[in-house]
Design a protein around this motif. Structure first.
Motif, PDB file in Angstrom:
ATOM      1  N   GLY A 101       0.832  -1.185   0.000  1.00 34.62           N
ATOM      2  CA  GLY A 101       0.000   0.000   0.000  1.00 34.62           C
ATOM      3  C   GLY A 101       0.871   1.241   0.000  1.00 34.62           C
ATOM      4  O   GLY A 101       2.046   1.189   0.355  1.00 34.62           O
ATOM      5  N   GLY A 102       0.312   2.333  -0.413  1.00 31.03           N
ATOM      6  CA  GLY A 102       1.062   3.586  -0.499  1.00 31.03           C
ATOM      7  C   GLY A 102       0.289   4.519  -1.388  1.00 31.03           C
ATOM      8  O   GLY A 102      -0.892   4.751  -1.173  1.00 31.03           O
ATOM      9  N   GLU A 103       0.937   5.014  -2.418  1.00 33.29           N
ATOM     10  CA  GLU A 103       0.269   5.927  -3.350  1.00 33.29           C
ATOM     11  C   GLU A 103       0.584   5.439  -4.763  1.00 33.29           C
ATOM     12  O   GLU A 103       1.737   5.478  -5.193  1.00 33.29           O
ATOM     13  CB  GLU A 103       0.766   7.357  -3.087  1.00 33.29           C
ATOM     14  N   SER A 104      -0.454   4.979  -5.442  1.00 36.25           N
ATOM     15  CA  SER A 104      -0.220   4.321  -6.735  1.00 36.25           C
ATOM     16  C   SER A 104       0.341   5.268  -7.796  1.00 36.25           C
ATOM     17  O   SER A 104       1.086   4.832  -8.671  1.00 36.25           O
ATOM     18  CB  SER A 104      -1.509   3.671  -7.230  1.00 36.25           C
ATOM     19  N   CYS A 164      -4.144  -2.511  -1.564  1.00 36.84           N
ATOM     20  CA  CYS A 164      -4.540  -1.103  -1.717  1.00 36.84           C
ATOM     21  C   CYS A 164      -3.884  -0.471  -2.954  1.00 36.84           C
ATOM     22  O   CYS A 164      -4.279  -0.801  -4.063  1.00 36.84           O
ATOM     23  CB  CYS A 164      -4.264  -0.346  -0.417  1.00 36.84           C
ATOM     24  N   ALA A 165      -2.856   0.391  -2.802  1.00 42.23           N
ATOM     25  CA  ALA A 165      -2.188   0.924  -3.990  1.00 42.23           C
ATOM     26  C   ALA A 165      -1.670  -0.228  -4.862  1.00 42.23           C
ATOM     27  O   ALA A 165      -1.664  -0.136  -6.096  1.00 42.23           O
ATOM     28  CB  ALA A 165      -1.047   1.849  -3.595  1.00 42.23           C
ATOM     29  N   ARG A 218     -10.032   4.312  -7.941  1.00 39.81           N
ATOM     30  CA  ARG A 218      -9.147   4.869  -6.893  1.00 39.81           C
ATOM     31  C   ARG A 218      -9.945   5.703  -5.909  1.00 39.81           C
ATOM     32  O   ARG A 218     -10.884   6.393  -6.303  1.00 39.81           O
ATOM     33  CB  ARG A 218      -8.134   5.802  -7.538  1.00 39.81           C
ATOM     34  N   ASN A 219      -9.527   5.710  -4.653  1.00 39.17           N
ATOM     35  CA  ASN A 219     -10.143   6.551  -3.600  1.00 39.17           C
ATOM     36  C   ASN A 219     -11.665   6.444  -3.655  1.00 39.17           C
ATOM     37  O   ASN A 219     -12.382   7.446  -3.549  1.00 39.17           O
ATOM     38  CB  ASN A 219      -9.719   8.017  -3.774  1.00 39.17           C
ATOM     39  N   ILE A 225      -7.753   2.459   3.832  1.00 34.39           N
ATOM     40  CA  ILE A 225      -7.174   3.806   3.903  1.00 34.39           C
ATOM     41  C   ILE A 225      -7.165   4.406   2.502  1.00 34.39           C
ATOM     42  O   ILE A 225      -6.370   4.002   1.658  1.00 34.39           O
ATOM     43  CB  ILE A 225      -5.734   3.761   4.465  1.00 34.39           C
ATOM     44  N   ARG A 226      -8.063   5.348   2.268  1.00 34.17           N
ATOM     45  CA  ARG A 226      -8.212   5.918   0.909  1.00 34.17           C
ATOM     46  C   ARG A 226      -8.152   4.790  -0.134  1.00 34.17           C
ATOM     47  O   ARG A 226      -7.394   4.843  -1.109  1.00 34.17           O
ATOM     48  CB  ARG A 226      -7.156   6.992   0.641  1.00 34.17           C
ATOM     49  N   HIS A 255      -5.641  -3.528   4.063  1.00 30.37           N
ATOM     50  CA  HIS A 255      -4.240  -3.663   4.473  1.00 30.37           C
ATOM     51  C   HIS A 255      -4.071  -4.710   5.571  1.00 30.37           C
ATOM     52  O   HIS A 255      -3.887  -4.349   6.738  1.00 30.37           O
ATOM     53  CB  HIS A 255      -3.745  -2.339   5.062  1.00 30.37           C
TER      54      HIS A 255
HETATM   55  N1  LIG Z   1      -3.550   3.073   1.351  1.00 29.77           N
HETATM   56  C1  LIG Z   1      -3.325   3.100   0.073  1.00 29.77           C
HETATM   57  O1  LIG Z   1      -2.570   2.318  -0.497  1.00 29.77           O
HETATM   58  C2  LIG Z   1      -4.010   4.220  -0.645  1.00 29.77           C
HETATM   59  C3  LIG Z   1      -4.021   4.106  -2.150  1.00 29.77           C
HETATM   60  C4  LIG Z   1      -4.026   5.478  -2.766  1.00 29.77           C
HETATM   61  N2  LIG Z   1      -5.248   6.195  -2.516  1.00 29.77           N
HETATM   62  C5  LIG Z   1      -3.751   5.368  -4.249  1.00 29.77           C
HETATM   63  O2  LIG Z   1      -4.458   5.846  -5.054  1.00 29.77           O
HETATM   64  O3  LIG Z   1      -2.784   4.766  -4.616  1.00 29.77           O
END
Ligand SMILES: NC(=O)CC[C@H](N)C(=O)O
Length: 204
Positions: free
Chosen positions: A50-53, A83-84, A112-113, A141-142, A182
């Motif tokens: 997970g993180g920010e894709s 997630c991401a 996404r989100n 998380i988002r 997650h």
């Molecule tokens: N916790 C997450 O991995 C968030 C994903 C994030 N919002 C994205 O677009 O990548």
């Protein structure tokens, strides 16, 4: 590989790499951070954290990893994305950034989100097909959700209550596994164990 201890990389460009490495170790895999294309060759499986894709996409392109990742997925490397990481495994992304790319491999469209402002982060029990021991504690998380899947994709979990009831949050296609949530943040390693089993079966 030795049949008992598979080597599972964690894509370490960005995101919660350490938590996945800990969960993989708990699930009896040897976890290794992966940042360079040549490191992909030695793996029995890979986790995309997970993180920010959008950032992961940028960095994968900058580090020359996007095409090698696609090639390994095409060869059948088992990959788990949370997630991401789920977004990175999707063939199609809705509400992505224009220049965002995915590795792809799972015939699905993710949004996404997806859960919106009220629900940016929430926790919910998740019934995950094939896991014993009761529902997982889903940490979102988002998070993305899976908007639609192709015929070859197995839905492993959908939300059972709340405003997003019925939304698909875990899928598998062949050796590829993805969750919106997650498990690496919960101390419950059943999803990682499920993935490590898949890695072992693929290596046989
Ligand atoms: N916790 C997450 O991995 C968030 C994903 C994030 N919002 C994205 O677009 O990548």
């Amino acid at each position: 590989m030795s049949s008992s201890t598979p080597v599972v990389g964690v894509l370490a460009l960005q995101g919660d790499v350490r938590e996945h490495a800990v969960a993989l170790a708990e699930a009896d895999a040897l976890a290794r951070p992966v940042r360079r294309p040549e490191e992909l060759a030695e793996l029995d499986g890979l986790v995309i954290p997970g993180g920010e894709s959008t950032t992961m996409s940028n960095l994968a392109l900058a580090f020359g990893l996007m095409e090698p990742l696609r090639a390994r997925v095409a060869e059948g490397l088992p990959v788990y994305g949370s997630c991401a990481g789920m977004i990175m495994l999707a063939d199609k992304i809705l509400d992505g950034r224009d220049d965002q790319q995915s590795v792809g491999g799972i015939d699905m469209t993710v949004r996404r989100n997806a859960f919106g402002r009220q629900n940016e982060s929430f926790e919910s029990p998740v019934d995950f097909a094939g896991l014993e021991g009761g529902p997982l504690h889903g940490v979102f998380i988002r998070a993305p959700w899976v908007e639609s899947v192709g015929a070859g994709v197995q839905v492993l979990a959908e939300l059972s209550g709340g405003p997003a009831a019925g939304r698909v949050v875990a899928v598998r296609q062949g050796n590829l596994l993805a969750t919106s949530f997650h498990p690496e943040l919960t101390g419950d390693h059943r999803v990682h164990a499920y993935f490590v089993d898949l890695v072992r079966a693929a290596a046989r």
